[in-house]
Design a protein around this motif. Structure first.
Motif, mmCIF file in Angstrom:
data_model
loop_
_atom_site.group_PDB
_atom_site.id
_atom_site.type_symbol
_atom_site.label_atom_id
_atom_site.label_comp_id
_atom_site.label_asym_id
_atom_site.label_seq_id
_atom_site.Cartn_x
_atom_site.Cartn_y
_atom_site.Cartn_z
ATOM 1 N N PRO A 1 -26.950 -28.639 -26.097
ATOM 2 C CA PRO A 1 -26.960 -27.348 -26.814
ATOM 3 C C PRO A 1 -27.836 -27.416 -28.064
ATOM 4 O O PRO A 1 -27.860 -28.419 -28.771
ATOM 5 C CB PRO A 1 -25.480 -27.132 -27.167
ATOM 6 C CG PRO A 1 -24.736 -27.944 -26.160
ATOM 7 C CD PRO A 1 -25.592 -29.137 -25.875
ATOM 8 N N GLY A 2 -28.599 -26.353 -28.287
ATOM 9 C CA GLY A 2 -29.475 -26.294 -29.449
ATOM 10 C C GLY A 2 -30.899 -26.707 -29.179
ATOM 11 O O GLY A 2 -31.771 -26.504 -30.027
ATOM 12 N N GLN A 3 -31.148 -27.319 -28.018
ATOM 13 C CA GLN A 3 -32.519 -27.699 -27.662
ATOM 14 C C GLN A 3 -33.039 -26.772 -26.570
ATOM 15 O O GLN A 3 -32.292 -26.346 -25.690
ATOM 16 C CB GLN A 3 -32.579 -29.149 -27.178
ATOM 17 C CG GLN A 3 -32.290 -30.175 -28.264
ATOM 18 C CD GLN A 3 -32.557 -31.588 -27.790
ATOM 19 O OE1 GLN A 3 -33.228 -31.812 -26.790
ATOM 20 N NE2 GLN A 3 -32.012 -32.570 -28.519
ATOM 21 N N GLN B 1 -35.384 -22.618 -16.597
ATOM 22 C CA GLN B 1 -33.928 -22.519 -16.631
ATOM 23 C C GLN B 1 -33.281 -23.837 -16.228
ATOM 24 O O GLN B 1 -32.295 -24.285 -16.834
ATOM 25 C CB GLN B 1 -33.476 -21.385 -15.710
ATOM 26 C CG GLN B 1 -33.854 -20.000 -16.204
ATOM 27 C CD GLN B 1 -33.625 -18.922 -15.167
ATOM 28 O OE1 GLN B 1 -33.120 -19.192 -14.075
ATOM 29 N NE2 GLN B 1 -33.992 -17.682 -15.495
ATOM 30 N N LEU B 2 -33.836 -24.478 -15.193
ATOM 31 C CA LEU B 2 -33.316 -25.787 -14.800
ATOM 32 C C LEU B 2 -33.538 -26.817 -15.896
ATOM 33 O O LEU B 2 -32.680 -27.671 -16.163
ATOM 34 C CB LEU B 2 -33.989 -26.241 -13.498
ATOM 35 C CG LEU B 2 -33.635 -25.443 -12.240
ATOM 36 C CD1 LEU B 2 -34.522 -25.868 -11.070
ATOM 37 C CD2 LEU B 2 -32.164 -25.652 -11.887
ATOM 38 N N TRP B 3 -34.717 -26.752 -16.528
ATOM 39 C CA TRP B 3 -35.020 -27.678 -17.622
ATOM 40 C C TRP B 3 -34.010 -27.497 -18.755
ATOM 41 O O TRP B 3 -33.489 -28.471 -19.308
ATOM 42 C CB TRP B 3 -36.438 -27.406 -18.115
ATOM 43 C CG TRP B 3 -37.037 -28.487 -18.962
ATOM 44 C CD1 TRP B 3 -36.423 -29.219 -19.927
ATOM 45 C CD2 TRP B 3 -38.391 -28.943 -18.923
ATOM 46 N NE1 TRP B 3 -37.300 -30.093 -20.511
ATOM 47 C CE2 TRP B 3 -38.519 -29.952 -19.906
ATOM 48 C CE3 TRP B 3 -39.492 -28.591 -18.176
ATOM 49 C CZ2 TRP B 3 -39.721 -30.602 -20.151
ATOM 50 C CZ3 TRP B 3 -40.688 -29.235 -18.412
ATOM 51 C CH2 TRP B 3 -40.805 -30.228 -19.377
ATOM 52 N N ALA B 4 -33.720 -26.225 -19.090
ATOM 53 C CA ALA B 4 -32.791 -25.945 -20.188
ATOM 54 C C ALA B 4 -31.391 -26.468 -19.873
ATOM 55 O O ALA B 4 -30.656 -26.907 -20.776
ATOM 56 C CB ALA B 4 -32.750 -24.447 -20.456
ATOM 57 N N SER B 5 -31.026 -26.451 -18.582
ATOM 58 C CA SER B 5 -29.680 -26.911 -18.219
ATOM 59 C C SER B 5 -29.512 -28.413 -18.397
ATOM 60 O O SER B 5 -28.382 -28.910 -18.430
ATOM 61 C CB SER B 5 -29.380 -26.524 -16.766
ATOM 62 O OG SER B 5 -30.217 -27.244 -15.872
ATOM 63 N N THR B 6 -30.608 -29.156 -18.491
ATOM 64 C CA THR B 6 -30.532 -30.611 -18.681
ATOM 65 C C THR B 6 -30.516 -31.005 -20.147
ATOM 66 O O THR B 6 -30.342 -32.183 -20.454
ATOM 67 C CB THR B 6 -31.724 -31.303 -18.002
ATOM 68 O OG1 THR B 6 -32.946 -30.929 -18.670
ATOM 69 C CG2 THR B 6 -31.816 -30.913 -16.535
ATOM 70 N N LEU B 7 -30.713 -30.039 -21.049
ATOM 71 C CA LEU B 7 -30.819 -30.335 -22.477
ATOM 72 C C LEU B 7 -29.494 -30.080 -23.169
ATOM 73 O O LEU B 7 -28.706 -29.214 -22.747
ATOM 74 C CB LEU B 7 -31.915 -29.469 -23.108
ATOM 75 C CG LEU B 7 -33.323 -29.628 -22.531
ATOM 76 C CD1 LEU B 7 -34.277 -28.623 -23.180
ATOM 77 C CD2 LEU B 7 -33.828 -31.047 -22.737
ATOM 78 N N PHE C 1 -41.145 -24.021 -22.842
ATOM 79 C CA PHE C 1 -41.400 -22.585 -22.800
ATOM 80 C C PHE C 1 -40.119 -21.883 -22.379
ATOM 81 O O PHE C 1 -39.385 -22.372 -21.500
ATOM 82 C CB PHE C 1 -42.526 -22.257 -21.814
ATOM 83 C CG PHE C 1 -43.818 -22.957 -22.116
ATOM 84 C CD1 PHE C 1 -44.659 -22.499 -23.116
ATOM 85 C CD2 PHE C 1 -44.178 -24.100 -21.407
ATOM 86 C CE1 PHE C 1 -45.837 -23.161 -23.409
ATOM 87 C CE2 PHE C 1 -45.360 -24.762 -21.681
ATOM 88 C CZ PHE C 1 -46.195 -24.294 -22.694
ATOM 89 N N ALA C 2 -39.877 -20.733 -22.993
ATOM 90 C CA ALA C 2 -38.654 -20.004 -22.674
ATOM 91 C C ALA C 2 -38.709 -19.453 -21.255
ATOM 92 O O ALA C 2 -37.709 -19.470 -20.536
ATOM 93 C CB ALA C 2 -38.432 -18.880 -23.685
ATOM 94 N N ASN C 3 -39.879 -18.971 -20.857
ATOM 95 C CA ASN C 3 -40.051 -18.379 -19.536
ATOM 96 C C ASN C 3 -41.545 -18.245 -19.264
ATOM 97 O O ASN C 3 -42.383 -18.723 -20.051
ATOM 98 C CB ASN C 3 -39.345 -17.020 -19.442
ATOM 99 C CG ASN C 3 -39.669 -16.130 -20.632
ATOM 100 O OD1 ASN C 3 -40.808 -16.117 -21.126
ATOM 101 N ND2 ASN C 3 -38.678 -15.387 -21.116
ATOM 102 N N ALA C 4 -41.879 -17.589 -18.172
ATOM 103 C CA ALA C 4 -43.289 -17.442 -17.815
ATOM 104 C C ALA C 4 -44.050 -16.633 -18.854
ATOM 105 O O ALA C 4 -45.192 -16.949 -19.186
ATOM 106 C CB ALA C 4 -43.405 -16.788 -16.433
#
Length: 678
Positions: free
Chosen positions: A59-61, A51-57, A65-68
């Motif tokens: 939109p659209g990226q 989730q933290l990784w996704a917040s640095t990307l 991995f989506a989750n565990a």
């Protein structure tokens, strides 16, 4: 002899040089390996990281991995190393009392296992071992000195190959010894209830250094059942007999898939890329003394290798035990005579009797850890020195002398290869490494406090110990080993003369085993390649760490899937390395950034630290002998089915072991599924 067209196995599926399937790229695979294997990160922490990784990307990226759950599914989709876990159940079907039936008679005992034949295929075909395998028995000479090192350099493999070659159809076969090892381990000392019984498998083609290095040359192949009962019935003869029968019946069942290829070779792809006609055979079994007694079906206190009487083990070796000799005794003598005169449990049959060329008495290997290092040195000699001091000086005087011995040990200066003991030898629990380190400083520590003959006895034993622990043992070394053993036997009588060993003497199975070492070295090569320290080290990765990653509720199912995923990651890495896809590093580090080699050593504060103490503490942390409770992560995911539909349609043929107390019956395969509980 070339392979016929219809004998050739299917070629491996062609892969592109940059095909990291099921991963899109090398960084994604490395991340999965890092999170699951190296960091052992919990599901909750993986979810938070993604989730933290996704917040640095932008939109659209998306993150790798989506989750565990997405990470776990990617590991499950790795096609290599996919050897599913199976189960069978054993119940007691003998006579039961009309009332007050013991609980153990009513329980089902589940054994989880993987096909050992497929496990061997994975090991033998592992490209990591391409330069660490011997495909034929060998005799190595340096001048006029024969050298015993790796397992295939011993006489036992040579003898087995001669027997196999008597069949003309097998003259071009490759003999692959199957090395087994088992040992109970406890993962929670606080409760004492979480006990597991892993069975490990290796192959004799791999050289000793690779086997000791734990580079997937030793694989977990089964979890045997651990029958328990109330204290009221724990020492009941029926329960003890059932427990032994359960053990041997389980081993026979687990190893059944290997039996056809013990007489008719099968085509196997090897680590060097060549195909060979492989013939299997049961080889050495790694076990401590209690486990050897169980395997050999003999009485506690007797030698598992020879027929020396239990009261005369210090008088030399008797005739070697073998299946043929035991069978002849069974036909001629009753059970009581077998027990009292030969130490044989006549109502039990070793699991090896159903496999070709297998004799459990020949298979039992020397065990440096429990016979020599922990057994003779720590449990016997060090303890006897303490008893001598008490007999001579009384408890108060002995305490003063022992304190001085501890001071001598504590002041040993730092030196490469020497471990410091700041508190002397008074640590609570001894590990194998503790005993080996203490040997190096023990003689000068006791000198002057004990008679010279006692010092000579310990010196002779240490000569023996260091000689048998060598990586390469020559014919001259064997002479030195026998000389050290003779000196030890000559000087150890002082413990009997001063009353420490009266009236028991030296009829001790673990000390007696030292007499068999010269012969066993010639049979199996250097003993350090078959030591129980190998299986005990495997406990950490295969049992203790997976247990800590579980949520502790019905943990075994979670431990199975953790081991299966670790095997898949290891197989994928070996495949990528063999194709040159993991050369170099995929991590980009700024050119001016230097690695902090002291990071993580606890040196961030201003206090002065002793580097040797830090090294000792780290070594002790790595060796987790006691398996104490450690706060770990939870495998926060649902465990997929471990039993395929094909398995559920398969029924086991009923197999019985007749006995005077009852029958062990193997029932149908269960359709239960292992799941995690959050």
């Amino acid at each position: 002899m070339p392979l016929l067209p219809d004998e050739l196995p299917s070629p491996p599926h062609p892969c592109l040089p940059n095909d990291y399937s099921p991963y899109e790229s090398r960084p994604q695979f490395e991340l999965a390996d890092f999170l699951f294997k190296k960091e052992q990160m919990s599901a909750g922490h993986i979810n938070e990281l993604m989730q933290l990784w996704a917040s640095t990307l932008p939109p659209g990226q998306d993150p790798p991995f989506a989750n565990a759950r997405d990470l776990y599914e990617s590991i499950d989709n790795i096609p290599l190393g996919d050897i599913p876990w199976q189960e069978f159940r054993i119940t007691y079907t003998g006579d039961r009392p009309d009332d007050n039936v013991p609980p153990w008679m009513l329980r089902e005992y589940t054994v989880w296992f993987r096909c050992p034949r497929r496990v061997l295929h994975t090991q033998v075909g592992n490209a990591d071992f391409a330069n660490d395998m011997d495909y034929t028995p060998k005799q190595v000479f340096h001048g006029d000195q024969r050298e015993y090192k790796d397992f295939m350099s011993g006489d036992w493999c040579w003898q087995q190959a001669d027997i196999i070659a008597q069949d003309p159809a097998n003259v071009d076969g490759t003999f692959c010894p199957v090395i087994l090892g088992s040992d109970k381990t406890t993962v929670s000392v606080a409760t004492g209830q979480n006990e597991y019984y892993p069975l490990y498998l290796s192959n004799g083609l791999v050289r000793n250094a690779a086997r000791r290095a734990q580079q997937n040359a030793v694989s977990l192949v089964a979890f045997l059942a651990v029958p328990k009962t109330d204290r009221e019935f724990a020492k009941h003869s029926h329960f003890r007999k059932f427990r032994r029968q359960l053990f041997h019946a389980s081993l026979r069942t687990v190893l059944e898939s290997l039996r056809p290829a013990m007489t008719v070779p099968e085509i196997v792809r090897c680590a060097d890329g060549h195909f060979r006609r492989m013939i299997y055979g049961l080889g050495p079994y790694i076990a401590d003394y209690p486990e050897q007694v169980l395997l050999a079906c003999i009485v506690q206190g007797w030698c598992t290798k020879c027929t020396s009487h239990r009261t005369e083990l210090d008088h030399g070796n008797g005739p070697r035990r073998c299946h043929e000799h035991t069978q002849a005794l069974l036909q001629a003598l009753d059970l009581k005579v077998l027990w009292e005169e030969y130490g044989i449990l006549g109502d039990l049959v070793p699991f090896t009797t159903v496999f070709p060329r297998a004799d459990i008495h020949d298979m039992l290997s020397p065990d440096l850890l429990h016979q020599i290092i922990k057994g003779t040195f720590k449990d016997h000699l060090v303890t006897w020195v303490g008893h001598y001091l008490e007999l001579t000086h009384g408890q108060a005087g002995a305490a003063i002398i022992l304190a001085d011995i501890d001071r001598r040990i504590a002041v040993v200066p730092s030196f490469p290869g020497l471990r410091r003991f700041p508190e002397g030898r008074g640590f609570k629990q001894w590990t194998g490494d503790d005993s080996k380190a203490l040997m190096k400083v023990y003689l000068p520590a006791i000198a002057g406090h004990v008679p010279a003959q006692m010092v000579r006895a310990l010196s002779a034993f240490m000569d023996f110990c260091y000689l048998v622990r060598r990586d390469i043992i020559t014919t001259d070394t064997l002479v030195q080993i026998e000389d050290a053993l003779e000196r030890f036997h000559r000087d150890r009588v002082i413990f009997e003369e001063i009353g420490v060993r009266l009236p028991d003497g030296f009829s001790l199975p673990r000390q007696h085993s030292m007499m068999h070492y010269p012969f066993l070295i010639q049979q199996f090569g250097a003993p350090n390649g078959l030591c129980s320290s190998i299986t005990e080290s495997k406990h950490i990765k295969a049992v203790k760490e997976p247990y800590r990653r579980s949520n502790r509720y019905e943990a075994l199912g979670q431990m199975l899937i953790t081991n299966q995923r670790l095997e898949k990651l290891a197989a994928a890495r070996a495949d990528f390395v063999s194709r040159g896809m993991l050369n170099g590093s995929c991590i980009r580090v700024p050119a001016d950034e230097e690695e902090d080699i002291w990071a993580g050593l606890g040196l961030e504060d201003d206090r002065v630290h002793d580097p040797m103490e830090l090294i000792d503490a780290q070594a002790a942390a790595r060796e987790d002998d006691n398996g104490g409770p450690v706060d770990g992560d939870v495998l926060g995911c649902k465990i997929p089915s471990l039993v395929t539909p094909e398995m559920l349609r398969t029924e086991y043929i009923t197999q019985s072991l007749s006995s005077s107390t009852g029958v062990i019956k193997r029932g149908e395969r269960s359709s239960s599924r292992a799941t995690s509980h959050n």
